[in-house]
Write an enzyme that holds these catalytic residues in place. Structure first.
Site, mmCIF file in Angstrom:
data_model
loop_
_atom_site.group_PDB
_atom_site.id
_atom_site.type_symbol
_atom_site.label_atom_id
_atom_site.label_comp_id
_atom_site.label_asym_id
_atom_site.label_seq_id
_atom_site.Cartn_x
_atom_site.Cartn_y
_atom_site.Cartn_z
ATOM 1 N N TRP A 154 4.016 8.820 -2.234
ATOM 2 C CA TRP A 154 3.324 8.815 -0.940
ATOM 3 C C TRP A 154 2.829 10.220 -0.611
ATOM 4 O O TRP A 154 3.599 11.048 -0.128
ATOM 5 C CB TRP A 154 4.269 8.299 0.159
ATOM 6 N N HIS A 173 3.031 4.584 5.388
ATOM 7 C CA HIS A 173 3.084 3.127 5.255
ATOM 8 C C HIS A 173 3.641 2.540 6.549
ATOM 9 O O HIS A 173 4.084 3.290 7.440
ATOM 10 C CB HIS A 173 3.925 2.695 4.042
ATOM 11 N N ARG A 199 -2.829 8.732 4.027
ATOM 12 C CA ARG A 199 -2.361 9.392 2.805
ATOM 13 C C ARG A 199 -3.302 10.494 2.398
ATOM 14 O O ARG A 199 -4.527 10.335 2.488
ATOM 15 C CB ARG A 199 -2.222 8.384 1.663
ATOM 16 N N GLN A 213 -2.149 -1.216 6.951
ATOM 17 C CA GLN A 213 -1.235 -2.069 6.201
ATOM 18 C C GLN A 213 -0.681 -3.091 7.174
ATOM 19 O O GLN A 213 -0.771 -2.908 8.392
ATOM 20 C CB GLN A 213 -0.041 -1.254 5.681
ATOM 21 N N VAL A 256 13.759 -1.709 -1.466
ATOM 22 C CA VAL A 256 14.043 -3.111 -1.815
ATOM 23 C C VAL A 256 14.803 -3.199 -3.135
ATOM 24 O O VAL A 256 14.706 -2.320 -3.987
ATOM 25 C CB VAL A 256 12.744 -3.949 -1.904
ATOM 26 N N ALA A 310 10.816 -8.283 2.488
ATOM 27 C CA ALA A 310 9.813 -7.448 3.149
ATOM 28 C C ALA A 310 8.622 -7.290 2.228
ATOM 29 O O ALA A 310 8.752 -7.408 1.011
ATOM 30 C CB ALA A 310 10.414 -6.075 3.456
HETATM 31 N N1 DAH Z 1 5.600 0.585 1.800
HETATM 32 C C1 DAH Z 1 5.070 0.359 0.485
HETATM 33 C C2 DAH Z 1 3.834 1.181 0.270
HETATM 34 O O1 DAH Z 1 3.162 1.500 1.176
HETATM 35 C C3 DAH Z 1 4.727 -1.094 0.276
HETATM 36 C C4 DAH Z 1 5.931 -1.964 0.273
HETATM 37 C C5 DAH Z 1 6.552 -2.268 -0.896
HETATM 38 C C6 DAH Z 1 6.400 -2.465 1.462
HETATM 39 C C7 DAH Z 1 7.649 -3.075 -0.923
HETATM 40 C C8 DAH Z 1 7.521 -3.306 1.477
HETATM 41 C C9 DAH Z 1 8.125 -3.601 0.254
HETATM 42 O O2 DAH Z 1 8.013 -3.830 2.582
HETATM 43 O O3 DAH Z 1 9.209 -4.433 0.240
HETATM 44 O O4 DAH Z 1 3.525 1.491 -0.845
#
Ligand code: DAH
Length: 342
Positions: A154, A173, A199, A213, A256, A310
């Site tokens: 990120w 995010h 970003r 997002q 996760v 999620a």
């Molecule tokens: N937050 C991650 C991103 O921006 C995307 C993401 C991945 C969100 C897995 C989630 C997850 O909730 O379970 O790259």
């Protein structure tokens, strides 16, 4: 002399009664009352007359003069009134009105509303979080420690550090909303959280420094991957108005475990393989997974009591798929030719 005065006066009044323009009034005023007028001549010559005559002639000359003046004024008014331009002052109430130009919601707002409608229809709540975040919510609480190499995923816009404050940044995010929501709410719950992310990266047709997002989070005591797949298929079938299959591929995200890449069946060929999906039948959508227990603990829940899933998907990416838009940079370009199409 007296009859001369009356003669001049009558002639003047007659001429005045025939005027048509303001210029003519002006000319007659000059002719009858001006410095070289006959009246002025008479008044100038008064000094040569006897006292008696002076009085008499002076009086009737002034009366005649006054009468001419009154007539000039009267006709000037008549001319002004007759010249009043009724045509241009007229209001035609039968002319059709001009329609006011109306704006409309940007395509991204429309898509966001659509997504919120579908999810609230499935019993989800819409949650919100700040765009300026702390390092804690954006990274640490999501199981991304300071020295962890995953942080490099990120590219972050950091905000100049202030003393005593946690490090601030523009959220990279929508995942920090998970923590903020769980700190204040007890399971079971279902939420989505659409919002802006940032970003620090170079832009191209699929990357923007500022984008949207939408996060989804479902937590309960026995939430499973099967629930997750089902909700995903329901949502995408409604959103794209056709039957959509979901495929999960193993992947890694610190927040996760297990983590997945989330794919949907190709919108064009429904999985058979075509040019749009580069012949593999699937389109990649984003990251997802079962919530890591460390994230529950960081939010104040006991370890191993709850399970949840999620995901975090790009809103522009969904809009691009649905409306066949080829370049993400168009959304924020301010180009009306683009915006007006939707
Ligand atoms: N937050 C991650 C991103 O921006 C995307 C993401 C991945 C969100 C897995 C989630 C997850 O909730 O379970 O790259």
């Amino acid at each position: 002399m007296q009859s001369k005065i009356i003669e001049i006066k009558n002639k003047a009044i007659e001429e005045i009664s025939e005027v048509k323009t303001k210029e003519e009034i002006f000319d007659l005023e000059k002719k009858y009352l001006g410095r070289n007028s006959e009246f002025n001549q008479i008044l100038k010559n008064l000094k040569n007359l006897s006292e008696e005559e002076k009085k008499e002639i002076g009086k009737s000359a002034n009366l005649a003069k006054k009468e001419i003046e009154d007539n000039l004024k009267k006709y000037e008014r008549i001319i002004s009134e007759s010249n009043f331009d009724f045509q241009s002052e007229k209001i035609d109430i039968t002319i059709p009105g001009k329609r006011k130009k109306r704006g409309h919601l940007n395509i991204l707002s429309q898509v966001r509303n659509e997504i919120e409608d579908i999810f609230t229809g499935m019993g989800f709540e819409v949650a919100d979080g700040p765009e300026v975040e702390t390092e804690h919510y954006n990274f640490d609480a999501l199981n991304i420690p300071k020295d962890h190499p995953a942080r490099d995923e990120w590219d972050t816009f950091w905000i100049k550090p202030e003393e005593k404050l946690d490090h601030m940044l523009l959220r990279t995010h929508t995942s920090p909303v998970q923590i903020r929501y769980m700190e204040k709410n007890e399971p079971p719950f279902r939420i989505i959280s659409p919002g802006k992310c940032f970003r620090r990266e170079a832009t191209d047709s699929t990357h923007e420094h500022t984008f949207y997002q939408f996060e989804a989070l479902v937590v309960g005591e026995d939430v499973s991957v099967a629930n997750f797949k089902y909700i995903g298929e329901q949502f995408f079938s409604k959103f794209f108005n056709k039957d959509i299959k979901v495929r999960l591929r193993p992947s890694f995200f610190p927040f996760v475990e297990p983590g997945f890449e989330f794919d949907i069946s190709c919108l064009m060929c429904s999985g058979k393989g075509c040019r749009a999906c580069k012949n593999n039948g699937w389109l990649e959508l984003g990251g997802a997974g079962m919530v890591n227990q460390n994230v529950f603990v960081a939010s104040g829940y006991p370890r191993n009591k709850y399970q949840g899933f999620a995901w975090g998907f790009g809103l522009e990416r969904l809009a691009m798929m649905k409306y066949k838009i080829s370049d993400i940079r168009l959304f924020h370009s301010g180009d009306l030719r683009f915006i007006k199409q939707f």
